[in-house]
Design an enzyme around this catalytic site. Structure first.
Site, PDB file in Angstrom:
ATOM      1  N   TYR A  73       0.858  -1.312  -0.140  1.00  0.00           N
ATOM      2  CA  TYR A  73       0.268  -0.345   0.161  1.00  0.00           C
ATOM      3  C   TYR A  73       0.547   1.151  -0.371  1.00  0.00           C
ATOM      4  O   TYR A  73       0.319   2.090  -0.537  1.00  0.00           O
ATOM      5  CB  TYR A  73      -1.031  -0.069   0.952  1.00  0.00           C
ATOM      6  CG  TYR A  73      -1.913   1.288   0.990  1.00  0.00           C
ATOM      7  CD1 TYR A  73      -3.574   1.195   1.016  1.00  0.00           C
ATOM      8  CD2 TYR A  73      -1.733   2.340   2.162  1.00  0.00           C
ATOM      9  CE1 TYR A  73      -4.460   1.963   1.142  1.00  0.00           C
ATOM     10  CE2 TYR A  73      -2.635   3.427   1.689  1.00  0.00           C
ATOM     11  CZ  TYR A  73      -3.635   3.345   1.250  1.00  0.00           C
ATOM     12  OH  TYR A  73      -4.688   4.612   1.254  1.00  0.00           O
ATOM     13  N   PHE A 125      -6.424  20.293 -24.643  1.00  0.00           N
ATOM     14  CA  PHE A 125      -6.943  19.199 -24.362  1.00  0.00           C
ATOM     15  C   PHE A 125      -8.090  19.460 -24.397  1.00  0.00           C
ATOM     16  O   PHE A 125      -8.587  19.498 -23.695  1.00  0.00           O
ATOM     17  CB  PHE A 125      -6.200  18.278 -24.289  1.00  0.00           C
ATOM     18  CG  PHE A 125      -6.498  16.914 -24.610  1.00  0.00           C
ATOM     19  CD1 PHE A 125      -7.053  16.353 -26.010  1.00  0.00           C
ATOM     20  CD2 PHE A 125      -7.328  16.342 -23.498  1.00  0.00           C
ATOM     21  CE1 PHE A 125      -7.766  15.255 -25.479  1.00  0.00           C
ATOM     22  CE2 PHE A 125      -7.598  14.277 -23.086  1.00  0.00           C
ATOM     23  CZ  PHE A 125      -7.575  14.037 -24.799  1.00  0.00           C
ATOM     24  N   ASP A 126      -9.491  18.367 -24.648  1.00  0.00           N
ATOM     25  CA  ASP A 126     -10.924  18.524 -23.620  1.00  0.00           C
ATOM     26  C   ASP A 126     -10.736  18.273 -22.571  1.00  0.00           C
ATOM     27  O   ASP A 126     -11.730  19.242 -21.685  1.00  0.00           O
ATOM     28  CB  ASP A 126     -11.858  18.230 -24.680  1.00  0.00           C
ATOM     29  CG  ASP A 126     -12.055  16.334 -24.391  1.00  0.00           C
ATOM     30  OD1 ASP A 126     -10.529  15.902 -24.450  1.00  0.00           O
ATOM     31  OD2 ASP A 126     -12.112  16.273 -25.755  1.00  0.00           O
ATOM     32  N   ASP A 216       1.834  20.075 -20.850  1.00  0.00           N
ATOM     33  CA  ASP A 216       0.561  18.823 -20.928  1.00  0.00           C
ATOM     34  C   ASP A 216       1.182  17.786 -21.843  1.00  0.00           C
ATOM     35  O   ASP A 216       1.602  18.353 -22.959  1.00  0.00           O
ATOM     36  CB  ASP A 216      -0.787  19.407 -21.142  1.00  0.00           C
ATOM     37  CG  ASP A 216      -1.552  18.302 -21.425  1.00  0.00           C
ATOM     38  OD1 ASP A 216      -1.274  16.929 -21.600  1.00  0.00           O
ATOM     39  OD2 ASP A 216      -2.951  18.944 -22.257  1.00  0.00           O
ATOM     40  N   ALA A 218       1.665  14.561 -22.701  1.00  0.00           N
ATOM     41  CA  ALA A 218       1.362  13.335 -22.738  1.00  0.00           C
ATOM     42  C   ALA A 218       2.464  12.801 -24.502  1.00  0.00           C
ATOM     43  O   ALA A 218       2.774  11.451 -23.947  1.00  0.00           O
ATOM     44  CB  ALA A 218      -0.385  13.243 -23.811  1.00  0.00           C
ATOM     45  N   LYS A 259      -0.168   7.728 -23.200  1.00  0.00           N
ATOM     46  CA  LYS A 259       0.166   7.821 -25.038  1.00  0.00           C
ATOM     47  C   LYS A 259       1.701   7.210 -24.782  1.00  0.00           C
ATOM     48  O   LYS A 259       2.209   6.292 -24.904  1.00  0.00           O
ATOM     49  CB  LYS A 259       0.054   8.823 -24.838  1.00  0.00           C
ATOM     50  CG  LYS A 259      -1.204   9.906 -25.702  1.00  0.00           C
ATOM     51  CD  LYS A 259      -2.223   9.413 -24.090  1.00  0.00           C
ATOM     52  CE  LYS A 259      -3.637   9.821 -24.555  1.00  0.00           C
ATOM     53  NZ  LYS A 259      -3.802  11.598 -23.730  1.00  0.00           N
ATOM     54  N   HIS A 453     -20.224  14.116 -27.964  1.00  0.00           N
ATOM     55  CA  HIS A 453     -20.000  13.335 -29.695  1.00  0.00           C
ATOM     56  C   HIS A 453     -19.399  11.257 -28.529  1.00  0.00           C
ATOM     57  O   HIS A 453     -20.094  10.634 -29.518  1.00  0.00           O
ATOM     58  CB  HIS A 453     -18.679  13.457 -29.929  1.00  0.00           C
ATOM     59  CG  HIS A 453     -17.546  13.834 -28.991  1.00  0.00           C
ATOM     60  ND1 HIS A 453     -17.671  14.777 -28.398  1.00  0.00           N
ATOM     61  CD2 HIS A 453     -16.749  13.372 -29.354  1.00  0.00           C
ATOM     62  CE1 HIS A 453     -16.570  14.632 -27.216  1.00  0.00           C
ATOM     63  NE2 HIS A 453     -15.551  13.787 -27.804  1.00  0.00           N
TER      64      HIS A 453
HETATM   65  C1  LIG Z   1      -5.041  12.497 -23.640  1.00  0.00           C
HETATM   66  C2  LIG Z   1      -4.572  13.548 -22.863  1.00  0.00           C
HETATM   67  C3  LIG Z   1      -5.106  13.741 -21.766  1.00  0.00           C
HETATM   68  C4  LIG Z   1      -5.780  13.565 -20.913  1.00  0.00           C
HETATM   69  O1  LIG Z   1      -4.944  12.057 -20.031  1.00  0.00           O
HETATM   70  P1  LIG Z   1      -5.992  10.989 -19.375  1.00  0.00           P
HETATM   71  O2  LIG Z   1      -5.155  10.147 -19.771  1.00  0.00           O
HETATM   72  O3  LIG Z   1      -6.829  10.413 -20.949  1.00  0.00           O
HETATM   73  O4  LIG Z   1      -7.071  11.067 -18.612  1.00  0.00           O
HETATM   74  C5  LIG Z   1      -4.390  15.292 -21.256  1.00  0.00           C
HETATM   75  N1  LIG Z   1      -3.819  16.186 -21.981  1.00  0.00           N
HETATM   76  C6  LIG Z   1      -3.562  15.996 -23.136  1.00  0.00           C
HETATM   77  C7  LIG Z   1      -2.783  16.344 -24.420  1.00  0.00           C
HETATM   78  C8  LIG Z   1      -3.939  14.421 -24.418  1.00  0.00           C
HETATM   79  O5  LIG Z   1      -4.038  14.122 -25.149  1.00  0.00           O
END
Ligand SMILES: *Cc1c(COP(=O)(O)O)cnc(C)c1O
Length: 462
Positions: A73, A125-126, A216, A218, A259, A453
């Site tokens: 843990y 990103f969304d 950010d 990813a 990613k 969507h």
């Molecule tokens: C995928 C992504 C996120 C969010 O990550 P999740 O692992 O899907 O929660 C944030 N910013 C960017 C640029 C992304 O491609």
């Protein structure tokens, strides 16, 4: 065709059989799914390009790591292995695992933002936008103008427009800006990279105005590969050195490990400076939302797989193959005169559906039309990145007009072969041949109030 497919730097050891439905079956399945690709079953898709997130193939070392995962843990050895990898690659003092990227946003953003604050990004990103707005703050996208022209082939179309950034800070007042976010690569602009020079310029502005800079992150490894390839002074630098320099310009990062860390689930937060008061607050929020800070909502085996994947994702041979696969697909589209967000970005091809179907207005969703055609043609699942995804104006309820009408083919890592890539290209070529005969698009028969969507029902307009 000028570009050769870069051979895979791996071979296949474990096989996942695919089902191939007949065209008649596919036409029936997409009708039953209300013409929404998200409502299809995964097993009914021959090639699934809905996303590159969490759809990666893990290596033999990662699977061996799954068995070695330490499920303690608190203070598991897999946790220490992960934070050692994170500190080594990013050169940050504090590394916090979380269960995915948006969890990192949920933990960190309320510490920096709130009602009345603004966040400015090259492009949000969304989910990142949603977590800014959930704090009460508002978002401004500030990408270079070139990103809005899919046919314009210049490097680093993901960059921040630095002159506009300066203007925005002047207009709104630095004290009202909670953070600047550099999204690398710029997902929403088509996986377009950000140059080191642009990062340096943005960092200088952030520093001058005492605004926190968050990455950010990813697709940070794909971004580093583009810097090495296209920015002259980095030709002879290693991917790791490029990453370390890039991250040195920021204060914090949030990252989806689904990613470039080549795992199926995971994320990270990084804080550069050990003396930052953000660390103790990050731990506290993490304990509330994700779990104790040494596991962050993940199993020990997930931490172990991520620690290994972080290194596999920055390997030069892997990245050359990865970006090469996307460029091969792009070159096949060039041969057929099919437009896309060009030059090819990091994680997929964003086909210009508005150019393929000039007769279909944005109110009938050209990006969705092409996505449905790709499924019918070859069992390929893609998605609309256009007006269908963007949705309605929250105040007037009117359909918004997106800057682009893209159909995104996101390519999972180490999953599909050259033959699969040819199936993608062949399908697009076939659809292009009959594109002018497709006169009408879709109408929405039911939609939820937000993020429609994923769930909406559609029908063809006859
Ligand atoms: C995928 C992504 C996120 C969010 O990550 P999740 O692992 O899907 O929660 C944030 N910013 C960017 C640029 C992304 O491609």
């Amino acid at each position: 065709m000028a570009i050769k497919y870069i051979p895979e730097p791996f071979r296949i050891k474990s096989v996942e059989p695919l089902k191939i439905l007949s065209k008649e079956e596919r036409i029936q399945k997409i009708k039953e799914a209300k013409y929404n690709l998200f409502l299809l079953k995964g097993e009914d898709c021959y090639i699934d390009l809905l996303t590159d997130s969490g759809t990666n193939a893990m290596s033999q070392d990662q699977w061996a790591g799954v068995m070695r995962g330490d499920e303690a843990y608190a203070g598991a050895s897999s946790y220490y292995k992960l934070i050692e990898a994170g500190k080594d690659i990013f050169n940050y003092d504090y590394i916090q695992p979380v269960h995915q990227g948006r969890a990192g946003e949920k933990v960190l953003f309320p510490l920096l933002l709130g009602a009345g604050k603004l966040a400015i990004s090259n492009m949000f990103f969304d989910t990142t936008r949603a977590h800014v707005e959930l704090t009460g703050a508002r978002c401004i996208d500030c990408v270079v103008e070139a990103a809005k022209d899919p046919a314009r082939r210049i490097p680093f179309k993901g960059n921040m427009d630095v002159e506009r950034l300066e203007r925005l800070i002047g207009e709104h007042g630095a004290e009202n800006i909670g953070m600047i976010v550099m999204t690398i690569t710029n997902n929403s602009a088509g996986g377009q990279p950000v140059s080191m020079k642009n990062m340096r310029d943005v960092a200088a502005i952030a520093k001058k105005h005492h605004i926190l800079l968050n990455i950010d992150a990813a697709r940070y490894a794909e971004n580093a590969y583009f810097v090495q390839r296209d920015e002259a002074e980095y030709k002879n630098k290693s991917i790791k050195d490029i990453i370390r320099e890039m991250f040195s310009y920021a204060d914090t990062f949030t990252m989806s490990a689904k990613k470039d860390a080549i795992v199926n689930m995971g994320g990270l937060i990084g804080v550069k400076d050990a003396s930052s008061p953000l660390i103790i607050k990050t731990k506290a929020n993490c304990i509330c939302y994700e779990g104790f800070f040494t596991y962050g909502g993940l199993s020990g085996r997930d931490l172990e797989a991520m620690a290994i994947g972080l290194y596999e994702g920055i390997d030069n041979d892997y990245l050359r193959y990865r970006i090469g696969q996307i460029e091969y697909l792009a070159a096949r589209l060039d041969d057929a005169g099919i437009g896309y967000q060009s030059p090819a970005g990091g994680h997929g091809i964003f086909v210009d559906a508005a150019a393929m179907f000039p007769q279909i207005p944005y109110t009938e969703y050209p990006g969705q039309v092409l996505a449905v055609e790709l499924y019918k043609e070859a069992g390929i699942r893609s998605c609309d990145i256009g007006s269908y995804m963007l949705g309605n104006d929250p105040d007037t309820g009117k359909q918004l007009h997106a800057d682009f009408e893209f159909t995104r083919l996101a390519i999972p890592r180490r999953v599909y072969t050259q033959a699969h890539t040819d199936v993608m290209a062949d399908a697009l070529v076939e659809i292009k041949k009959r594109a002018s005969q497709i006169r009408r698009g879709y109408r929405i028969t039911w939609e939820p109030p937000i993020l429609r969507h994923f769930q909406a029902h559609l029908e063809p307009i006859c």
